[in-house]
Design a protein around this motif. Structure first.
Motif, PDB file in Angstrom:
ATOM      1  N   TRP A  61       0.868  -1.117  -0.051  1.00  0.00           N
ATOM      2  CA  TRP A  61       0.441  -0.052   0.304  1.00  0.00           C
ATOM      3  C   TRP A  61       0.584   0.840   0.098  1.00  0.00           C
ATOM      4  CZ3 TRP A  61      -4.725  -1.410   1.730  1.00  0.00           C
ATOM      5  CH2 TRP A  61      -5.295  -3.472   2.304  1.00  0.00           C
ATOM      6  N   SER A 120       9.079   4.465  10.783  1.00  0.00           N
ATOM      7  CA  SER A 120       7.750   3.508  10.338  1.00  0.00           C
ATOM      8  C   SER A 120       6.131   3.923  10.433  1.00  0.00           C
ATOM      9  CB  SER A 120       8.044   1.992  10.798  1.00  0.00           C
ATOM     10  OG  SER A 120       8.180   2.297  12.343  1.00  0.00           O
ATOM     11  N   GLY A 121       5.491   3.740   9.810  1.00  0.00           N
ATOM     12  CA  GLY A 121       4.012   3.999  11.211  1.00  0.00           C
ATOM     13  C   GLY A 121       3.969   3.774  12.076  1.00  0.00           C
ATOM     14  N   SER A 122       5.134   2.213  12.918  1.00  0.00           N
ATOM     15  CA  SER A 122       4.369   2.087  13.586  1.00  0.00           C
ATOM     16  C   SER A 122       4.924   2.768  14.966  1.00  0.00           C
ATOM     17  CB  SER A 122       5.079   0.121  13.912  1.00  0.00           C
ATOM     18  OG  SER A 122       4.430  -0.255  13.066  1.00  0.00           O
ATOM     19  N   ASN A 125       3.275   5.862  15.804  1.00  0.00           N
ATOM     20  CA  ASN A 125       1.740   5.155  16.618  1.00  0.00           C
ATOM     21  C   ASN A 125       2.465   5.595  17.654  1.00  0.00           C
ATOM     22  OD1 ASN A 125      -0.548   5.803  14.913  1.00  0.00           O
ATOM     23  ND2 ASN A 125       0.149   4.050  14.373  1.00  0.00           N
ATOM     24  N   TYR A 154      -5.561  -1.550  12.397  1.00  0.00           N
ATOM     25  CA  TYR A 154      -4.414  -1.979  11.955  1.00  0.00           C
ATOM     26  C   TYR A 154      -3.392  -0.489  12.567  1.00  0.00           C
ATOM     27  CZ  TYR A 154       0.144  -4.098  11.155  1.00  0.00           C
ATOM     28  OH  TYR A 154       1.723  -4.483  11.550  1.00  0.00           O
ATOM     29  N   HIS A 155      -2.986  -0.675  13.681  1.00  0.00           N
ATOM     30  CA  HIS A 155      -1.655   0.351  13.635  1.00  0.00           C
ATOM     31  C   HIS A 155      -0.136   0.358  13.953  1.00  0.00           C
ATOM     32  CE1 HIS A 155      -5.487   2.457  14.084  1.00  0.00           C
ATOM     33  NE2 HIS A 155      -6.040   1.731  14.752  1.00  0.00           N
ATOM     34  N   GLY A 156       0.610  -0.942  13.769  1.00  0.00           N
ATOM     35  CA  GLY A 156       1.706  -1.753  13.207  1.00  0.00           C
ATOM     36  C   GLY A 156       1.641  -1.942  14.492  1.00  0.00           C
ATOM     37  N   GLU A 227      -8.222   4.814  11.013  1.00  0.00           N
ATOM     38  CA  GLU A 227      -7.503   4.691   9.711  1.00  0.00           C
ATOM     39  C   GLU A 227      -9.321   5.406   9.560  1.00  0.00           C
ATOM     40  OE1 GLU A 227      -6.402   0.578   9.314  1.00  0.00           O
ATOM     41  OE2 GLU A 227      -6.930   0.709  10.592  1.00  0.00           O
ATOM     42  N   ALA A 232      -5.461  -2.385   6.512  1.00  0.00           N
ATOM     43  CA  ALA A 232      -5.353  -3.760   6.629  1.00  0.00           C
ATOM     44  C   ALA A 232      -6.747  -4.743   7.275  1.00  0.00           C
ATOM     45  CB  ALA A 232      -3.601  -3.772   7.647  1.00  0.00           C
ATOM     46  N   ASP A 260      -4.967   7.936  11.534  1.00  0.00           N
ATOM     47  CA  ASP A 260      -4.185   6.921  11.110  1.00  0.00           C
ATOM     48  C   ASP A 260      -4.461   7.313   9.549  1.00  0.00           C
ATOM     49  OD1 ASP A 260      -2.165   5.545  10.309  1.00  0.00           O
ATOM     50  OD2 ASP A 260      -2.758   4.366  12.164  1.00  0.00           O
TER      51      ASP A 260
HETATM   52  N1  PXG Z   1      -0.604   2.389  10.290  1.00  0.00           N
HETATM   53  C1  PXG Z   1      -1.673   1.196   9.771  1.00  0.00           C
HETATM   54  C2  PXG Z   1      -3.168   2.540   9.061  1.00  0.00           C
HETATM   55  C3  PXG Z   1      -1.181   1.143   9.000  1.00  0.00           C
HETATM   56  O1  PXG Z   1      -1.619   0.243   7.752  1.00  0.00           O
HETATM   57  C4  PXG Z   1       1.162   0.814  10.293  1.00  0.00           C
HETATM   58  C5  PXG Z   1       0.272   2.420  11.005  1.00  0.00           C
HETATM   59  C6  PXG Z   1       2.396   0.994  10.680  1.00  0.00           C
HETATM   60  O2  PXG Z   1       2.577   1.234   9.565  1.00  0.00           O
HETATM   61  P1  PXG Z   1       4.554   0.131   9.385  1.00  0.00           P
HETATM   62  O3  PXG Z   1       5.474   0.966   8.595  1.00  0.00           O
HETATM   63  O4  PXG Z   1       5.367   0.546  11.376  1.00  0.00           O
HETATM   64  O5  PXG Z   1       4.297  -0.929   8.896  1.00  0.00           O
HETATM   65  C7  PXG Z   1       0.510   0.174   8.599  1.00  0.00           C
HETATM   66  C8  PXG Z   1       0.638  -0.678   8.474  1.00  0.00           C
HETATM   67  C9  PXG Z   1      -2.000  -5.366   4.815  1.00  0.00           C
HETATM   68  C10 PXG Z   1       0.108  -4.498   5.925  1.00  0.00           C
HETATM   69  O6  PXG Z   1      -0.720  -6.079   3.686  1.00  0.00           O
HETATM   70  C11 PXG Z   1      -0.642  -3.429   6.177  1.00  0.00           C
HETATM   71  C12 PXG Z   1       0.510  -2.763   6.967  1.00  0.00           C
HETATM   72  C13 PXG Z   1       1.799  -3.397   7.079  1.00  0.00           C
HETATM   73  C14 PXG Z   1       2.188  -4.327   5.905  1.00  0.00           C
HETATM   74  C15 PXG Z   1       0.962  -5.097   5.767  1.00  0.00           C
HETATM   75  O7  PXG Z   1      -1.865  -5.518   5.424  1.00  0.00           O
HETATM   76  N2  PXG Z   1      -0.428  -1.296   6.966  1.00  0.00           N
END
Ligand code: PXG
Length: 457
Positions: A61, A120-122, A125, A154-156, A227, A232, A260
């Motif tokens: 994504w 990273s997004g994690s 957050n 999903y936030h990480g 979100e 996810a 998010d």
């Molecule tokens: N917030 C949201 C809304 C996300 O979708 C994260 C935080 C975490 O980001 P990092 O950069 O730490 O991964 C995400 C990440 C999937 C999938 O295919 C989705 C994510 C990551 C890996 C797989 O569902 N989203």
């Protein structure tokens, strides 16, 4: 495309022997091995057998401007030569990090003019959790500690981001749900709101937040996080009534609102940020993925003057990462944003690509016997697979219908994700009409094959 250095079987055997993959079931993986991706251009990747595959997920994504963009490659090269690394701790700064903060302040909605960079997004957050709790301490309300998220949010994957999210399997593994986190229902009308109109259901789902705040006591609730469209969790776009009501409730109880934007930001919904698409005015906004189109790891927390005043009064913010505001990542993010602007990608998604994408997918598969719902927003789509269209009954989980369909897609030359019993797509923003047509055709054919296998055809 150039020839692979090793044979696919060799890559796969080495990978299975030495590397642990995120969110991957060893039961299937250890026998099949990975799809080894060696090159990419535009909306396509090539595997280690030289096979060209349409990337309906934009990586994870994130590859919003598509693969192989010279502007981003050159920006990183230039920045590496000039200043490959310096940090932003202890009163240091670098021009790319300063410039990126300035440019982001112009793009973010509602006065979110301040930024903290992460990788990273994690981490973004996690940063928000620490920042918001610090905020309430500085404001003299230290009991406001609890974060409310949503099921299937999903936030990480860090410990705190796992707790913030609402994925029960992640919570269960290693007792990963920390105290101080709670969750309300996700706003999926098709799955949970059959007896109501979408508008009525949107209000009901939002009011679950009010019920939760009252049960916990508003004096104990720090923030709500969601979100704009859940990614996810299976691409869950809420009814139009949902976000305005959530926002009203947050304001009423003085609960900070966190949108998010890790998936929805940077054009995915035909706006710079998903919040604009839904009229959300968040207090804080994590962003990642599309910020650099995935070319280098970078993420950020955006926040407004209200939080900034507390950060200034609160003394040292004891938090940060070695690579926060990494100059090369910032330079690439700047080039990425410039490219999105130069190519008018936001308007193109809004006016052309997204409506075309969703109509083509709908027309191709909505009538299919396996398909209960085609949902989504912008360049996000979720296709709900059902055993029975009339009752909306799902297949038994062990049938793995979505995984089967996903595998057929891959055999047909298309990457999509299987989430529970949904197929999801999130293609690069540069995807062409012809590529969208191909996606729709491969998906339809893969559904036919899946139906034949399950006896549903
Ligand atoms: N917030 C949201 C809304 C996300 O979708 C994260 C935080 C975490 O980001 P990092 O950069 O730490 O991964 C995400 C990440 C999937 C999938 O295919 C989705 C994510 C990551 C890996 C797989 O569902 N989203």
């Amino acid at each position: 495309m150039s020839r692979p250095e090793r044979k696919t079987k060799e890559w796969q055997a080495l990978d299975v022997a030495h590397h642990l993959h995120p969110f991957t079931d060893p039961k299937y993986f250890d026998t099949k091995g990975p799809l080894v991706v060696t090159q990419a251009q535009g909306s396509h990747v090539w595997d280690s057998d030289g096979r060209k595959i349409l990337d309906g997920m934009a990586g994870l994504w994130c590859v919003n401007v598509g693969y192989g963009r010279q502007e981003l490659i050159e920006a990183s090269h230039r920045q590496m030569q000039e200043l490959a690394y310096y940090n932003v701790f202890f009163q240091s700064a670098t021009p790319p990090q300063i410039e990126l903060s300035r440019v982001l302040a112009e793009l973010t909605p509602g006065g979110l003019n301040h930024f903290f960079f992460t990788n990273s997004g994690s981490e973004a957050n996690d940063t928000i959790i620490r920042m918001v709790r610090h905020y309430w301490e500085v404001e003299g309300k230290p009991s406001k500690q609890i974060f409310i998220g949503r099921t299937l949010g999903y936030h990480g994957s860090t410990l705190a981001a796992t707790s913030l999210g609402g994925m029960s399997a992640m919570h269960a593994m290693g007792k990963s749900l920390l105290p101080g986190f709670d969750h309300i229902m996700h706003p999926h009308w098709y799955a949970n709101g059959a007896d109501l109109t979408p508008e009525e259901f949107g209000l009901r789902a939002a009011r679950a937040l009010e019920d939760k705040i009252l049960a916990l006591g508003a004096d104990n609730v720090a923030a709500f996080v969601g979100e704009p469209v859940q990614g996810a969790g299976g691409v869950i776009d809420p009814p139009a009534t949902y976000w305005p009501e959530v926002q009203r409730i947050c304001r009423k109880y003085d609960v900070l609102l966190v949108a998010d934007e890790v998936i929805c930001g940077f054009g995915r919904l035909g706006h710079w940020f998903g919040s604009e698409a839904y009229g959300i005015e968040p207090d804080l906004m994590p962003m990642a993925k599309g910020l650099s189109s995935g070319y280098l790891p970078i993420a950020a927390v955006a926040y407004g003057d209200r939080v900034q005043r507390a950060m200034q009064r609160g003394g040292v913010f004891s938090h940060g990462y070695t690579y926060s505001g990494h100059p090369v990542s910032c330079a690439v993010a700047l080039a990425n944003i410039q490219l999105i602007k130069d190519e008018g990608l936001i308007d193109r998604v809004h006016d052309d690509t997204a409506p075309y994408f969703r109509k083509r997918l709908y027309d191709a598969v909505a009538d299919h016997p396996l398909v209960g719902e085609v949902r989504g927003a912008g360049l996000l789509a979720g296709i709900q697979l059902v055993q029975d269209k009339a009752t909306r009954a799902l297949f038994p989980a062990e049938d793995n219908v979505a995984m089967k369909c996903r595998d057929h897609c891959l055999d047909g030359g298309l990457i999509m994700r299987a989430v529970g019993q949904s197929m999801v797509a999130s293609p690069p923003l540069i995807i062409s009409h012809e590529e969208i047509d191909r996606m729709a055709a491969i998906l339809k054919e893969s559904l036919d094959r899946t139906a034949a296998e399950t006896g549903a055809a």
